[in-house]
Design an enzyme around this catalytic site. Sequence first.
Site, PDB file in Angstrom:
ATOM      1  N   GLU A 227       4.327  -4.975  -7.455  1.00  0.00           N
ATOM      2  CA  GLU A 227       4.165  -5.457  -5.901  1.00  0.00           C
ATOM      3  C   GLU A 227       2.931  -5.754  -5.023  1.00  0.00           C
ATOM      4  O   GLU A 227       1.815  -6.535  -5.688  1.00  0.00           O
ATOM      5  CB  GLU A 227       3.233  -3.817  -4.886  1.00  0.00           C
ATOM      6  CG  GLU A 227       2.595  -3.504  -3.308  1.00  0.00           C
ATOM      7  CD  GLU A 227       2.435  -2.303  -3.498  1.00  0.00           C
ATOM      8  OE1 GLU A 227       1.111  -2.267  -1.766  1.00  0.00           O
ATOM      9  OE2 GLU A 227       2.079  -1.587  -3.572  1.00  0.00           O
ATOM     10  N   ASP A 229       0.992  -7.152  -2.151  1.00  0.00           N
ATOM     11  CA  ASP A 229       0.312  -7.317  -0.509  1.00  0.00           C
ATOM     12  C   ASP A 229      -0.684  -8.287  -0.304  1.00  0.00           C
ATOM     13  O   ASP A 229      -1.706  -8.603  -0.203  1.00  0.00           O
ATOM     14  CB  ASP A 229      -1.178  -6.326  -0.380  1.00  0.00           C
ATOM     15  CG  ASP A 229      -0.015  -4.747  -1.236  1.00  0.00           C
ATOM     16  OD1 ASP A 229       0.564  -4.431  -0.737  1.00  0.00           O
ATOM     17  OD2 ASP A 229      -1.153  -4.098  -1.465  1.00  0.00           O
ATOM     18  N   GLU A 232      -3.117  -6.295   4.020  1.00  0.00           N
ATOM     19  CA  GLU A 232      -3.580  -4.909   4.833  1.00  0.00           C
ATOM     20  C   GLU A 232      -4.828  -4.499   5.671  1.00  0.00           C
ATOM     21  O   GLU A 232      -6.012  -5.649   4.597  1.00  0.00           O
ATOM     22  CB  GLU A 232      -3.460  -3.697   3.127  1.00  0.00           C
ATOM     23  CG  GLU A 232      -2.470  -3.939   2.534  1.00  0.00           C
ATOM     24  CD  GLU A 232      -2.857  -2.637   0.953  1.00  0.00           C
ATOM     25  OE1 GLU A 232      -1.848  -1.633   1.586  1.00  0.00           O
ATOM     26  OE2 GLU A 232      -3.345  -2.550   0.105  1.00  0.00           O
ATOM     27  N   HIS A 243      -0.752  -6.301  -7.524  1.00  0.00           N
ATOM     28  CA  HIS A 243      -0.792  -5.019  -8.955  1.00  0.00           C
ATOM     29  C   HIS A 243       0.752  -5.458  -9.227  1.00  0.00           C
ATOM     30  O   HIS A 243       1.961  -5.584  -8.848  1.00  0.00           O
ATOM     31  CB  HIS A 243       0.039  -3.630  -7.323  1.00  0.00           C
ATOM     32  CG  HIS A 243      -1.136  -3.384  -6.198  1.00  0.00           C
ATOM     33  ND1 HIS A 243      -2.296  -2.386  -6.791  1.00  0.00           N
ATOM     34  CD2 HIS A 243      -0.950  -3.552  -4.708  1.00  0.00           C
ATOM     35  CE1 HIS A 243      -2.747  -2.162  -5.739  1.00  0.00           C
ATOM     36  NE2 HIS A 243      -2.227  -3.053  -4.792  1.00  0.00           N
TER      37      HIS A 243
END
Length: 471
Positions: A227, A229, A232, A243
Amino acid sequence: MRVSVIFAGASAQQVGSQKEDVHLPMTLNVCTKSGCEAQKKGVTLDANWRWLHEVGSSSNCYTGNSWDPSYCPDPETCASNCGLDGVPTEDWASPYGITSDGDQLKLGFVTQGQYSRNVGSRTYLMDTEETYQLFKLKNKEFTFDVDVSQLPCGLNGALYFVQMDADGGKSKYDGNKAGAKYGTGYCDAQCPHDVKFINGEANSKDWKPSATDPNSGVGHYGTCCAEMDIWEGNTISHAYTAHPCSVDGQTRCEGKDCGDDTSGDRYNGKCDKDGCDFAPFRLGNSTFFGPGSSFTLDTIKPMTVVTQFITSDGTDSGDLVEIRRKYVQGGKVIENPAAVSGGSGHVSITEEFCSAAKKDFGDVDAFSQQGGLKAMGDALEKGMVLVMSLWDDHAAHMLWLDSDYPTDQPATKPGVARGTCATTSGDPTEVEKDHGDSSVAYCNLRVGDLDSTYDSSRAPSCSAGQISVVV
């Protein structure tokens, strides 16, 4: 990303025939140094939010936060009995609270439909009617505009990439007849257990309805994948986070491999759940991002967010060695601020920054354990799916993003303070009641060569206000 909120009504792998399925329009601009080409794409809704019912009837297979045992006595039978239905034009705005004008996607928080109440959403960018758009981002940059002015404490407007299958797992799993068209195949680095169908089977084994979320629960299995990101954030805080995972693509997990907090295995799983995050407030800069003109980035106004993926040799096949960030607002390009604490002096995500920040904050370095930037780059090279979402947090009330977290540690300890929200904020019951009209808007999606997708003269144009729907 933490746990996502699920809409009552449900999810499946067969295809229902009660409703037409319509994808919302969305433009992706593909850029080089000589200019950008606008490509017409679509947006689909994640399977977890869709209506799940018995094939050939309108009887629910999942109601509230529980499976109906008459249709779902076991995972395989459930997948055979139950159909995942479409989202027609009229359902996008209500009950799902989602609108698009072709360039901007607006996600509403709480929407009361005629028959049901929807909370948050998770959507994916499509390449065709049957496949997700895959982004291969090494030696490239991804840029978008965002308006978070309507997101208070406890909410997260999240735009990110995950290593899902382009067809949603339809070709890999015989039980999956719905595929990407119907939003199947989700995974992320949290290895979530709340996904109702995984690998073409219902995740109904050992299902436990949530004690706080009337629409959600957790099953025996989780679903893991790398993942990235990109964003956020809300009006108070934001972060971008890598991640990596040791698995290649969407992978069903159970037991220790899921890295569940409840079993004490957070750092024994297949993914780095903490990630390596660049969050200015957490890194000691409290004046960079926030509401009002006193901040470098004013969250009351829309902004352009640029993320660059730098390789070791300047080619698409080189190892990923750095993830850079720039912003555009107020007619100027704004560089990412330097960390004050936690990797002091670093201005981007690198192996050196991640190691230093983990050491300074006293965090477990699962990022390195899971392969670091090399592993993250491998996923980016193979292709990842774009997710655009809005959610609240039943697990940790979003305190990890915008408040002091963990709450049993003093705010003065490096890495604990992440924003100015109170540690009592973010309770979903209160947020949904008091801020149900919240929303986030994403627009002007662009991908391309480094330094080709942004310009200080182009003002960010997203608006979290109402826009008309075009289908």
